[in-house]
Scaffold this motif. Structure first.
Motif: not given
Length: 542
Positions: A403-407, A419-428, A442-444, A452-455
């Protein structure tokens, strides 16, 4: 009278303003830094006009200790192979007592109901599973999901994101409603966190619970006996645990099979109490292997497990509640980035798998590793690959889904931002799954489809830390994951139907003529087709 020189206050004021402005510009150029363990953010007076991109070029090793969670995959392979060899020659080995203590109160249902897939979506849009395996392991899992006349087992291994059965409770409900099954799955023998879980009520007495994250402080021999659940429990004589079904979600109020997992190196006596009325006792011979006490009944609403004697060195793990169909086990460990899997005992994992047989392993990790400004996760990706390999060693027949990381969002001078790190972690994570020929989801993306998380925070589906979802948010993510699995299950139904159609006997004209001319066979006359009453037929008078 002498006059004082006229002061040019206007000029002085402009000079002062210019000096302050220059000072603020210089301060804005100072990057974030840490004082006394507290990170101080950049003071950017131009945040509405210009945004500084804060990121670190360093790897993410500082966020986890690779050496502390080292694993020897060759040793793991040897341990699992030894378990498999023991199982293969079990009948020829000296008798060490049974591994299973079965109490049949009533026969279970003999046949699993036929499965028909409803392809309607529960989420806003489909977030598909990406299967990188050459063999189509997710497709094979869904074939099993559709056709197997047994319990189909799914293990979700994760961190606090799914703690308390968040997300997994709703995933389990949807899968069981669609494909059959009952029961809450795995529930620990004892844990400080059992009160947070609403899908099963657990009352424990006389147990000391140890967590895999504190393995170094766990007394021997318990520190080497962790299962992937992340908990081992040490009893005193008379220790007991009572599990009671709830109506928190559909299919949870009862089940037909319960399994209690434990180890008893020394002789002991245990007792089972079913539905607070029926009791059964067993004398357990001491042996260094996993045991299970299995109860089968028409409706298991509560079960109590007691250690009557011989508590020394006995280890309690927990119970699994299930029925034929789908079982979803929540193996969440708070603050675990996935590497704690390497602290579990591969032999124990393999022994439990021999008893249960997992079909799908879902790995939900990465949220604890991800950090704002860190854009490289190569080393953590290598650890994810080891996690996948480790799970395949311990659970060799299971497909693995990452499971890819969440938003996730953070608050800064610009407000609330993803968070700016999300696309890089998803790619990892996606790359790790691809390299290991596993599957990825992709949970994100699934959360983005819901705003998204704000909603999620605005609707009360997530905490105001803009990180952790609650049961409301877990339901939406679970529905999206169910839709992805259900979409693959629909394809499995198509494959099944094509196989059934291809298996129908086809007789060519030559073979039919030979059969028709066989004097030893009498063919039933073919009845004339009846007219269709819905169609107006012509008559001679028309």
């Amino acid at each position: 009278m002498n006059k004082k020189p006229t002061q040019d206050y206007l000029v002085r004021g402009w000079k002062t303003t210019l000096g302050v402005l220059l000072t603020l510009v210089v301060v804005s150029l100072v990057p974030p830094f840490t004082v006394g363990g507290v990170e101080l953010r950049r003071a950017n007076i131009f945040s509405d006009l210009y945004r500084f991109e804060e990121h670190h070029d360093t790897e993410s090793e500082s966020l986890f200790n690779e050496e502390e969670f080292a694993v020897d995959m060759e040793a793991v392979s040897q341990q699992v192979e030894a378990v498999q060899q023991q199982l293969a020659v079990a009948d020829t080995l000296p008798h060490e007592g049974p591994t299973e203590y079965r109490w049949v109160v009533a026969d279970m249902e003999a046949v699993r109901p036929a499965v028909e897939v409803d392809e309607r979506l529960f989420s806003s849009r489909l977030t598909p599973i990406e299967d990188f395996s050459d063999e189509g392991l997710i497709a094979a899992f869904c074939d099993t999901l559709i056709e197997a006349d047994r319990t189909v087992r799914i293990a979700v291994m994760g961190d606090s994101f799914v703690e308390g059965d968040i997300l997994t409770a709703d995933l389990r409900e949807r899968l069981q409603v669609a494909f059959g099954g009952r029961g809450t799955g795995f529930a620990p023998m004892a844990s400080p966190l059992t009160g947070f879980r609403r899908s099963v009520k657990t009352q424990s007495k006389g147990w000391t619970a140890y967590n895999v994250m504190q393995q170094k402080s766990v007394p021997a021999p318990y520190n080497e006996q962790f299962y992937v659940s992340g908990w081992v429990c040490r009893p005193t004589d008379g220790a007991s645990t009572r599990w009671e079904a709830t109506s928190f979600r559909k299919q949870l109020d009862s089940c037909s099979t319960a399994r209690v997992l434990f180890r008893a190196p020394r002789e002991s006596r245990i007792q089972l109490i079913l539905n607070d009325s029926l009791t059964q006792e067993y004398r357990v011979e001491g042996a260094e292997k996993m045991r299970q006490a299995v109860v089968e009944a028409e409706a298991i609403r509560s079960l109590e497990f007691k250690v009557l004697a011989g508590a020394a060195e006995l280890v309690g793990y927990g119970a699994l509640f299930e029925s034929k169909g789908v079982a979803v086990d929540n193996y969440s460990v708070r603050s675990n980035n996935g590497q704690a899997l390497f602290r579990t005992n591969a032999t124990i994992n393999a022994e439990v798998n021999a008893m249960l047989g997992y079909d799908l392993i879902i790995l939900q990790y990465g949220l604890n590793i991800m950090q704002a400004g860190v854009h490289r996760y190569t080393s953590y990706g290598a650890q994810i690959e080891k996690m996948i390999a480790y799970c395949r060693q311990c659970f060799p027949n299971a497909a693995v889904l990452v499971m890819g990381v969440s938003d996730r969002a953070i608050k800064n001078e610009n407000g609330v931002e993803t968070m700016d790190a999300i696309p890089y972690m998803l790619d990892c994570q996606r790359t790790a799954a691809k390299n290991q020929k596993a599957a990825f989801w992709s949970t994100f993306d699934a959360m983005q489809a819901e705003g998204g998380i704000r909603e999620f925070v605005a609707k009360g589906w997530a905490g105001k830390d803009f990180t952790h979802i609650n049961y409301g948010g877990g339901r939406r993510v679970a529905w999206a994951l169910f839709d992805a699995i259900n979409d693959e299950a629909a394809k499995a139904v198509e494959r099944r139907n094509k196989r059934l159609e291809a298996a129908k006997p086809v007789i060519d004209s030559t073979a039919y003529e030979a059969i028709a001319n066989d004097p030893n066979l009498v063919l039933a006359p073919v009845a004339p087709a009846l007219p269709d009453p819905t169609i107006a037929h012509e008559t001679e008078n028309d």
